[in-house]
Enzyme design. Structure first.
Site, PDB file in Angstrom:
ATOM      1  N   GLU A  65     -20.334 -12.186  36.504  1.00 60.24           N
ATOM      2  CA  GLU A  65     -20.654 -10.839  36.944  1.00 60.24           C
ATOM      3  C   GLU A  65     -21.634 -10.208  35.954  1.00 60.24           C
ATOM      4  OE1 GLU A  65     -17.981  -6.837  37.894  1.00 60.24           O
ATOM      5  OE2 GLU A  65     -17.456  -8.143  36.215  1.00 60.24           O
TER       6      GLU A  65
ATOM      7  N   LYS B 209     -18.687  -7.139  45.964  1.00 60.50           N
ATOM      8  CA  LYS B 209     -17.344  -6.846  45.478  1.00 60.50           C
ATOM      9  C   LYS B 209     -16.620  -5.976  46.505  1.00 60.50           C
ATOM     10  CE  LYS B 209     -15.096  -5.676  41.081  1.00 60.50           C
ATOM     11  NZ  LYS B 209     -15.356  -5.201  39.704  1.00 60.50           N
TER      12      LYS B 209
ATOM     13  N   CYS C 286     -14.214 -10.255  38.877  1.00 61.46           N
ATOM     14  CA  CYS C 286     -13.525  -9.564  37.787  1.00 61.46           C
ATOM     15  C   CYS C 286     -12.117  -9.136  38.206  1.00 61.46           C
ATOM     16  CB  CYS C 286     -14.356  -8.383  37.306  1.00 61.46           C
ATOM     17  SG  CYS C 286     -13.909  -7.806  35.650  1.00 61.46           S
TER      18      CYS C 286
END
Length: 552
Positions: free
Chosen positions: A286, A346, A396
């Site tokens: 990321e 995301k 994440c």
């Protein structure tokens, strides 16, 4: 001469005790509750002390038994603070103590609610079962509200190794949390009954303890369902490192991109020299390209150069600027010939980081709110095709959310990739806590997992949760692993959130049963008003022996 004051009889209501005695009694429970929370923190990674967790719940169960709801709430809140303040210290690394402690206090309210409900059911038959179910139910709420939830610190996430870990393949993180808490509560109750020489009454908690300890080993005997043939994939994780620690790491965005290009080209040179295996796919972390390559031709050229050098598609973590001025945290599939061919945004963005809810309100407490982004969530199940494989993407902190990982696996992902950026949190334990979640997801869904971070710790993980390779923190590094991809389905994958909802419902019903039982006892006149109503949630006694008639 004044007549001497007689102390109230043991077991009398707290209102009949001297105020100093009530304060001492409260302190005698509050300090151990706080300490038990600290010990639960010590059971979490990076320490390999998973076995400490049940003992903390044994202590908490004994402290909560027969107490009033208000006192149960206080003890649970203190337990939560003892656990969360050190566990989440990384959240305050660069924004100060106030946001960190405020987060811990808000999250500890949920621990207080759980403990109050556990106190209410503590005198029911088989109380450890209901207490563990209540704990799972409150974890379910924490993982959903407010602002989409904050699942960090779920009990199951502290079990990336050891006896209980295989349980994740049967019922996911909720069932894993349940058996750990159940083992602790049952052990505490067993000790209490043996100490009072109630040998026959000790049979029930002994059986519950045995069941909790056996679930993990039994889970290893339940093979996943095989849906298709195996496939071999060589995957590389690139950790390019960042120029500096903290919130300002991305002030040199071009340097971060250049680092990942350079390390990838070094890997290509190793492959060309025969010293390293040719990867089928490369995973960048990321934020490896915070420069939007669709709007910056130079950034696009750099990524294309790296992909051409390594002769494999690269999963590139990028920040994309949308036409409406918002931004997307995306993973792009960058083909060595065709360039960007697929994109995954995301799906669950992080409040107070990627976006700021109630910005004007929270600005009162910290000026850092103005550094929060303006990101928007993306659609889809989080699966990208690259190198001939279907790869589930959990960017994440998405790895902490059950439903997101479930969706990816259900959509056909045979491997999970966790591109992450932990540079903001420096040399804290955050990256190890996140790595533990990835290990548990590997077991839960019988999938290999590749973790690629900007600054470490990157890792390759087998379907049984073992780490086969890892990097250090704030150093460049490369991991290359040969993964066996199997299209399998575990029981946890099939059941998805069913175990969580079943356990939550059981906890709610147990609280209802405790309330009704307390009302029936009061109507029957079996107890003085307020003397032993802890199970009913309408008063109760902190005296030893409260609720003895309802041990089961």
């Amino acid at each position: 001469m004044a007549a001497p004051t007689l102390d109230p009889a043991p077991g009398s209501p707290p209102s009949e005790r001297p105020r100093s005695g009530r304060a001492v009694a409260l302190l005698a429970r509050a300090v151990p509750a706080l300490g038990a929370g600290v010990v639960l923190y010590l059971s979490f990674p990076p320490r390999d002390l998973w076995w400490l967790a049940p003992f903390t719940f044994a202590a908490l169960g004994l402290l909560l038994r027969g107490v009033r709801l208000r006192r149960g709430f206080l003890l649970g809140f203190l337990f939560g603070m003892g656990f969360l303040v050190p566990l989440l210290s990384w959240t305050g690394s660069f924004v100060g103590a106030l946001p960190w402690l405020a987060l811990c206090a808000v999250e500890s309210l949920a621990f207080g609610v759980a403990a109050a409900a556990m106190a209410a059911t503590s005198t029911l038959p088989a109380a450890p079962v209901w207490g563990a179910a209540i704990w799972v139910g409150v974890e379910a709420v924490r993982g959903r509200v407010p602002f989409g939830g904050f699942p960090w610190g779920r009990t199951g996430f502290g079990q990336p190794a050891g006896l209980f870990l295989p349980t994740a393949s049967l019922g996911g993180v909720p069932l894993l949390s349940f058996v750990v808490v159940l083992a602790g509560l049952a052990f505490g109750e067993l000790l209490r009954r043996l100490y009072r020489r109630r040998i026959r009454a000790a049979v029930v908690p002994a059986v519950l303890l045995a069941v909790a300890l056996l679930v993990g080993p039994v889970a290893t005997l339940v093979p996943p369902t095989v849906n298709g043939p195996e496939k071999q994939l060589t995957v590389a994780a690139v950790q390019g490192n960042v120029p500096r620690l903290g919130l300002d790491f991305n002030s040199q965005r071009r340097a971060v991109l250049d680092n990942h290009v350079r390390v990838t080209e070094q890997l290509a040179a190793e492959v060309a020299a025969g010293r390293q295996r040719q990867p089928d796919v490369v995973v960048w972390p990321e934020n490896s390209s915070d420069i939007d390559p669709f709007r910056n031709p130079d950034a696009a050229a750099q990524i294309s150069r790296a992909a051409a050098a390594i002769k494999a598609p690269i999963l590139v973590g990028s920040v994309l600027v949308n036409d409406n001025g918002t931004t997307s945290n995306s993973i792009l599939v960058w083909d060595p010939v065709a360039g960007p061919v697929a994109r995954n945004d995301k799906r669950r963005i992080q409040p107070f980081g990627e976006y700021m809810p109630w910005r004007s309100f929270f600005r009162i407490f910290s000026s850092y709110v103005d550094r929060a982004g303006n990101f928007v969530p993306g659609p889809g199940p989080g699966v990208l095709q690259a190198g001939g494989a279907d790869i589930g993407i959990a960017i994440c902190w998405e790895i902490a959310f059950d439903d997101l990982v479930d969706d990816s696996v259900s959509a056909g992902a045979t491997m999970l990739a966790v591109p992450s950026n932990n540079a903001t949190f420096g040399l804290s334990e955050m990256t190890y806590q996140q790595l533990a979640m990835s290990r548990i997801r590997a077991v839960e869904h019988d999938r290999p997992v590749v973790v690629a971070t900007t600054s470490g710790v990157s890792a390759t993980i087998t379907p049984d949760g073992a780490v086969t390779g890892s990097t250090g923190q704030f150093v460049p590094g490369v991991l290359v692993a040969d993964e066996t991809l199997e299209d399998t389905t575990t029981l946890a994958t099939r059941l998805r959130s069913i175990p969580e909802w079943v356990l939550t419902a059981a906890g709610v019903l147990a609280v209802g049963a405790a309330v009704l039982a307390g009302r029936r006892r009061r109507r029957a006149g079996d107890e003085p008003a307020g003397a032993n109503g802890a199970g009913a949630g309408t008063g109760g006694s902190d005296a030893p022996g409260a609720g003895e008639d309802f041990d089961g």
